[in-house]
Design a protein around this motif. Structure first.
Motif, short mmCIF file in Angstrom:
data_model
loop_
_atom_site.label_atom_id
_atom_site.label_comp_id
_atom_site.label_asym_id
_atom_site.label_seq_id
_atom_site.Cartn_x
_atom_site.Cartn_y
_atom_site.Cartn_z
N PRO A 45 0.67 -1.33 0.19
CA PRO A 45 -0.07 0.02 -0.09
C PRO A 45 0.79 1.32 -0.15
N GLY A 46 0.48 2.30 -1.03
CA GLY A 46 1.37 3.57 -0.97
C GLY A 46 2.71 3.39 -1.88
N SER A 47 2.95 2.10 -2.37
CA SER A 47 4.44 1.96 -3.12
C SER A 47 4.14 2.76 -4.43
N HIS A 48 2.93 3.13 -4.61
CA HIS A 48 2.63 3.84 -6.16
C HIS A 48 3.14 5.41 -5.94
N LEU A 49 3.50 5.69 -4.65
CA LEU A 49 3.70 7.17 -4.40
C LEU A 49 5.30 7.33 -4.58
N SER A 50 6.13 6.15 -4.66
CA SER A 50 7.64 6.42 -4.85
C SER A 50 7.98 5.68 -5.84
N TYR A 51 9.10 6.00 -6.47
CA TYR A 51 9.75 5.19 -7.41
C TYR A 51 10.31 3.93 -7.13
N SER A 52 10.40 2.88 -7.69
CA SER A 52 11.03 1.49 -7.42
C SER A 52 12.49 1.73 -7.42
N PRO A 53 13.23 1.29 -6.44
CA PRO A 53 14.70 1.21 -6.52
C PRO A 53 15.20 0.78 -7.94
N TRP A 54 14.58 -0.23 -8.48
CA TRP A 54 14.77 -0.78 -9.71
C TRP A 54 14.73 0.03 -10.80
N CYS A 55 13.94 1.03 -10.85
CA CYS A 55 13.82 1.98 -12.18
C CYS A 55 13.41 3.30 -11.68
N VAL A 56 14.69 4.10 -11.81
CA VAL A 56 14.56 5.56 -11.39
C VAL A 56 15.10 6.43 -12.39
N PRO A 57 14.09 7.48 -12.35
CA PRO A 57 14.42 8.69 -13.22
C PRO A 57 15.43 9.40 -12.58
N THR A 58 16.39 9.96 -13.72
CA THR A 58 17.34 10.97 -13.25
C THR A 58 17.86 11.65 -14.57
N ALA A 59 18.91 12.55 -14.58
CA ALA A 59 19.32 13.26 -15.48
C ALA A 59 21.09 13.03 -15.36
N LEU A 60 21.65 12.72 -16.48
CA LEU A 60 23.14 12.91 -16.60
C LEU A 60 23.58 13.85 -17.76
N ASN A 61 24.40 14.84 -17.21
CA ASN A 61 24.85 15.72 -18.04
C ASN A 61 23.60 16.50 -18.95
N GLY A 62 22.66 16.63 -18.28
CA GLY A 62 21.59 17.52 -18.84
C GLY A 62 20.67 16.45 -19.70
N VAL A 63 20.82 15.24 -19.94
CA VAL A 63 19.97 14.22 -20.38
C VAL A 63 18.98 13.44 -19.59
N LYS A 64 17.98 13.49 -19.79
CA LYS A 64 17.00 12.52 -18.91
C LYS A 64 17.26 11.12 -18.98
N CYS A 65 17.36 10.31 -18.10
CA CYS A 65 17.69 9.07 -18.09
C CYS A 65 16.60 8.24 -17.19
N VAL A 66 16.65 7.01 -17.30
CA VAL A 66 16.11 5.84 -16.40
C VAL A 66 16.97 4.95 -16.27
N VAL A 67 17.37 4.80 -15.10
CA VAL A 67 18.30 3.70 -14.49
C VAL A 67 17.53 2.57 -14.08
N VAL A 68 17.83 1.50 -14.80
CA VAL A 68 16.96 0.10 -14.49
C VAL A 68 18.01 -0.75 -14.11
N ASN A 69 17.80 -1.11 -12.86
CA ASN A 69 18.59 -2.20 -12.16
C ASN A 69 18.44 -3.59 -12.90
N ILE A 70 19.39 -4.49 -12.90
CA ILE A 70 19.29 -5.77 -13.65
C ILE A 70 18.38 -6.67 -12.58
N ALA A 71 18.28 -6.39 -11.30
CA ALA A 71 17.26 -7.12 -10.28
C ALA A 71 16.04 -7.18 -10.79
N LEU A 72 15.67 -6.12 -11.66
CA LEU A 72 14.38 -6.28 -12.23
C LEU A 72 13.94 -7.46 -13.00
#
Length: 105
Positions: A45-72
């Motif tokens: 319950p409530g997990s939809h309110l935060s990102y999964s640690p296995w799939c996280v949005p971020t930006a690198l050098n000004g480029v939007k990215c999604v970091v996907v962990n192999i554990a997924l």
């Protein structure tokens, strides 16, 4: 896509194979939001309110990215395929990464 066994994460970059910026501008947050239930221990319950640690949005050098962990991939192969197919279908660039050990003082 075949992932190198030493890789621990895949970065889906918001740049197409032809070098164009991927749109819409909030694509990374949307993708990570869809993947929020896929997490260690499963959805709670409530997990939809935060990102999964296995799939996280971020930006690198000004480029939007999604970091996907192999554990997924091990936890839910269909979720992994969904994310990788999203990248392939939208012709987004992928970069593999691995964890480096911390330097000892």
């Amino acid at each position: 896509m075949a992932i190198n066994p030493s890789s621990s994460e895949v970065f889906i970059q918001g740049v197409t194979l032809s070098g164009r910026t991927f749109r819409p501008s909030d694509w990374a947050e949307r993708l990570a939001g869809v993947m929020s239930p896929f997490r260690p221990g499963g959805a709670r319950p409530g997990s939809h309110l935060s990102y999964s640690p296995w799939c996280v949005p971020t930006a690198l050098n000004g480029v939007k990215c999604v970091v996907v962990n192999i554990a997924l991939r091990d936890h839910d192969p269909m979720a992994w395929d969904f994310v990788m197919n999203f990248a392939r279908d939208n012709e987004l660039q992928l970069v593999e990464a691995c964890l480096l050990p911390d330097e000892k003082p």
